[in-house]
Design a protein around this motif. Structure first.
Motif, PDB file in Angstrom:
ATOM      1  N   MET A   1     -20.420  30.179 -51.020  1.00  0.00           N
ATOM      2  CA  MET A   1     -20.230  28.909 -51.880  1.00  0.00           C
ATOM      3  C   MET A   1     -21.039  27.599 -51.739  1.00  0.00           C
ATOM      4  O   MET A   1     -21.143  26.814 -52.274  1.00  0.00           O
ATOM      5  CB  MET A   1     -18.805  28.602 -52.123  1.00  0.00           C
ATOM      6  N   GLY A   2     -21.343  27.549 -50.281  1.00  0.00           N
ATOM      7  CA  GLY A   2     -22.124  26.431 -49.618  1.00  0.00           C
ATOM      8  C   GLY A   2     -23.539  26.705 -49.433  1.00  0.00           C
ATOM      9  O   GLY A   2     -24.193  27.485 -50.234  1.00  0.00           O
ATOM     10  N   ALA A   3     -24.208  25.810 -48.875  1.00  0.00           N
ATOM     11  CA  ALA A   3     -25.404  25.633 -48.324  1.00  0.00           C
ATOM     12  C   ALA A   3     -25.976  27.012 -47.645  1.00  0.00           C
ATOM     13  O   ALA A   3     -25.215  27.638 -46.878  1.00  0.00           O
ATOM     14  CB  ALA A   3     -25.905  24.367 -47.678  1.00  0.00           C
ATOM     15  N   PRO A   4     -27.211  27.372 -47.867  1.00  0.00           N
ATOM     16  CA  PRO A   4     -27.649  28.477 -47.158  1.00  0.00           C
ATOM     17  C   PRO A   4     -27.610  28.133 -45.591  1.00  0.00           C
ATOM     18  O   PRO A   4     -27.828  27.207 -45.105  1.00  0.00           O
ATOM     19  CB  PRO A   4     -29.203  28.661 -47.480  1.00  0.00           C
ATOM     20  N   GLY A   5     -27.113  29.517 -44.975  1.00  0.00           N
ATOM     21  CA  GLY A   5     -26.802  29.264 -43.548  1.00  0.00           C
ATOM     22  C   GLY A   5     -25.527  28.468 -43.271  1.00  0.00           C
ATOM     23  O   GLY A   5     -25.223  28.883 -42.081  1.00  0.00           O
ATOM     24  N   GLN A   6     -24.719  28.206 -44.087  1.00  0.00           N
ATOM     25  CA  GLN A   6     -23.481  27.594 -43.937  1.00  0.00           C
ATOM     26  C   GLN A   6     -22.200  28.548 -43.677  1.00  0.00           C
ATOM     27  O   GLN A   6     -22.292  29.670 -44.373  1.00  0.00           O
ATOM     28  CB  GLN A   6     -23.177  26.586 -44.858  1.00  0.00           C
ATOM     29  N   ASP A   7     -21.634  28.583 -42.360  1.00  0.00           N
ATOM     30  CA  ASP A   7     -20.623  29.450 -42.332  1.00  0.00           C
ATOM     31  C   ASP A   7     -19.298  28.952 -42.842  1.00  0.00           C
ATOM     32  O   ASP A   7     -18.548  28.095 -42.286  1.00  0.00           O
ATOM     33  CB  ASP A   7     -20.327  29.808 -40.621  1.00  0.00           C
ATOM     34  N   GLU A   8     -18.980  29.548 -43.872  1.00  0.00           N
ATOM     35  CA  GLU A   8     -17.931  28.974 -44.582  1.00  0.00           C
ATOM     36  C   GLU A   8     -16.388  29.498 -43.841  1.00  0.00           C
ATOM     37  O   GLU A   8     -15.307  29.039 -44.478  1.00  0.00           O
ATOM     38  CB  GLU A   8     -17.614  29.584 -46.179  1.00  0.00           C
ATOM     39  N   TYR A   9     -16.391  30.311 -43.030  1.00  0.00           N
ATOM     40  CA  TYR A   9     -15.288  30.578 -42.180  1.00  0.00           C
ATOM     41  C   TYR A   9     -15.334  29.875 -40.964  1.00  0.00           C
ATOM     42  O   TYR A   9     -14.474  30.531 -39.993  1.00  0.00           O
ATOM     43  CB  TYR A   9     -15.240  31.994 -42.260  1.00  0.00           C
ATOM     44  N   GLU A  10     -15.897  28.791 -40.818  1.00  0.00           N
ATOM     45  CA  GLU A  10     -16.091  27.875 -39.606  1.00  0.00           C
ATOM     46  C   GLU A  10     -16.151  26.712 -40.033  1.00  0.00           C
ATOM     47  O   GLU A  10     -16.772  26.295 -40.666  1.00  0.00           O
ATOM     48  CB  GLU A  10     -17.066  28.198 -38.638  1.00  0.00           C
ATOM     49  N   ILE A  11     -14.664  26.077 -39.728  1.00  0.00           N
ATOM     50  CA  ILE A  11     -14.590  24.535 -40.114  1.00  0.00           C
ATOM     51  C   ILE A  11     -15.087  23.390 -39.236  1.00  0.00           C
ATOM     52  O   ILE A  11     -14.505  23.722 -37.870  1.00  0.00           O
ATOM     53  CB  ILE A  11     -13.128  24.457 -40.720  1.00  0.00           C
ATOM     54  N   LEU A  12     -15.895  22.321 -39.410  1.00  0.00           N
ATOM     55  CA  LEU A  12     -16.110  21.363 -38.475  1.00  0.00           C
ATOM     56  C   LEU A  12     -14.848  20.267 -38.719  1.00  0.00           C
ATOM     57  O   LEU A  12     -14.993  19.686 -39.852  1.00  0.00           O
ATOM     58  CB  LEU A  12     -17.393  20.939 -38.568  1.00  0.00           C
ATOM     59  N   ASP A  13     -14.130  19.914 -37.501  1.00  0.00           N
ATOM     60  CA  ASP A  13     -13.258  18.987 -37.684  1.00  0.00           C
ATOM     61  C   ASP A  13     -13.500  18.061 -36.459  1.00  0.00           C
ATOM     62  O   ASP A  13     -13.652  18.507 -35.442  1.00  0.00           O
ATOM     63  CB  ASP A  13     -11.878  19.130 -37.785  1.00  0.00           C
ATOM     64  N   THR A  14     -13.035  16.742 -36.501  1.00  0.00           N
ATOM     65  CA  THR A  14     -12.901  15.757 -35.181  1.00  0.00           C
ATOM     66  C   THR A  14     -12.068  16.732 -34.131  1.00  0.00           C
ATOM     67  O   THR A  14     -10.651  17.066 -34.771  1.00  0.00           O
ATOM     68  CB  THR A  14     -12.635  14.508 -35.455  1.00  0.00           C
ATOM     69  N   ALA A  15     -12.178  16.578 -33.018  1.00  0.00           N
ATOM     70  CA  ALA A  15     -11.174  17.301 -31.931  1.00  0.00           C
ATOM     71  C   ALA A  15     -10.866  15.903 -31.052  1.00  0.00           C
ATOM     72  O   ALA A  15     -11.588  15.277 -30.546  1.00  0.00           O
ATOM     73  CB  ALA A  15     -12.065  18.180 -31.117  1.00  0.00           C
ATOM     74  N   ALA A  16      -9.584  15.894 -31.172  1.00  0.00           N
ATOM     75  CA  ALA A  16      -8.997  14.931 -30.060  1.00  0.00           C
ATOM     76  C   ALA A  16      -9.500  15.011 -28.877  1.00  0.00           C
ATOM     77  O   ALA A  16      -9.833  13.680 -28.466  1.00  0.00           O
ATOM     78  CB  ALA A  16      -7.348  14.877 -30.302  1.00  0.00           C
ATOM     79  N   PRO A  17      -9.645  16.075 -27.883  1.00  0.00           N
ATOM     80  CA  PRO A  17     -10.162  15.996 -26.813  1.00  0.00           C
ATOM     81  C   PRO A  17     -11.618  15.256 -26.579  1.00  0.00           C
ATOM     82  O   PRO A  17     -12.107  14.800 -25.574  1.00  0.00           O
ATOM     83  CB  PRO A  17     -10.064  17.313 -26.126  1.00  0.00           C
TER      84      PRO A  17
END
Length: 252
Positions: free
Chosen positions: A221-237
């Motif tokens: 569904m997204g841009a070429p090469g984008q892993d849609e089963y990996e989500i990038l979020d801010t990490a508190a550590p």
């Protein structure tokens, strides 16, 4: 000058905003569409985040990706979004407008600043594609902005650190100069020492796996090469590590 470090997190979701808060950030820049450099989130997303956050909550006012030369229709959207943010109890807005000649659009910037009051206003990295950084700095200050987010007109803040140091000196407390772009735990110590700045902007993101069990890997569904089963979020550590390293550089 501040005697402590402030970390602002560019958060692309309420999950990221809450992680930023947990990690010790003092401020959120709330955005949608981070892959396009950030656009204004929905009013529902803003309201939901406002309900959950106690740290300073700023929202980007950007109707689309691409350049920072806006039509009258787009500028009307920006006006309406500023007023909506004020109504929702947002603490500040983040804007950036240029003329076709690469100058700061002072008249429109000032109009949005006045419309936003008493909210604070940050001028974002539209500054980094302005024609002349020194005159642009004076124009941003004259427009009434409280803060400037910049990479020093370079691909990353580390590469633009010398210009950021100069801008910080030229600003002389008239607004805060906040380095952003590529700010990491590994380089923030150097940025603190070289720039003399005390506020820094980062996303502090890390990948987390999707919770999906069934996955159709043939359809994207997204841009070429984008892993849609990996989500990038801010990490508190990561936020905490960046803050700790910055403080260690400031108070060795």
């Amino acid at each position: 000058m501040q005697d402590d470090i402030q970390i602002e997190i560019c958060a692309g979701s309420i999950t990221s905003a809450l992680a930023a808060q947990q990690g010790g950030a003092v401020r959120i820049e709330y955005c949608d569409n981070l892959l396009e450099g950030g656009t204004t989130p929905s009013h529902g997303a803003i309201a939901a985040a406002r309900d959950q956050l106690w740290i300073t909550f700023n929202v980007i006012i950007r109707p689309r990706g691409g350049d920072f030369l806006y039509s009258e229709l787009e500028f009307d959207v920006m006006r309406r979004d500023v007023l909506a943010c004020k109504k929702l109890g947002v603490d500040g807005v983040v804007i950036g407008l240029l003329t076709a000649d690469g100058e700061i659009d002072v008249a429109r910037t000032r109009e949005l600043v006045e419309l936003a009051a008493p909210m604070q206003v940050t001028f974002h990295r539209a500054f980094d594609v302005a024609r002349d950084p020194r005159s642009a700095l004076e124009d941003v200050i004259a427009s009434g902005c409280n803060r400037l987010l910049s990479s020093g007109q370079a691909p990353s803040a580390l590469e633009g650190a010398l210009l950021l140091a100069e801008l910080n000196q030229l600003a002389a407390g008239r607004l805060a100069v906040m380095p952003g772009a590529g700010v990491r735990a590994s380089n923030i110590g150097e940025l603190v020492k070289v720039t003399g700045c005390r506020e820094f902007h980062t996303s502090a993101r890390a990948p987390r796996p999707s919770g999906m069990v069934w996955r159709n890997e043939r359809v994207k569904m997204g841009a070429p090469g984008q892993d849609e089963y990996e989500i990038l979020d801010t990490a508190a550590p990561l936020v905490a590590e960046i803050l700790a390293n910055a403080r260690a550089a400031l108070h060795p």
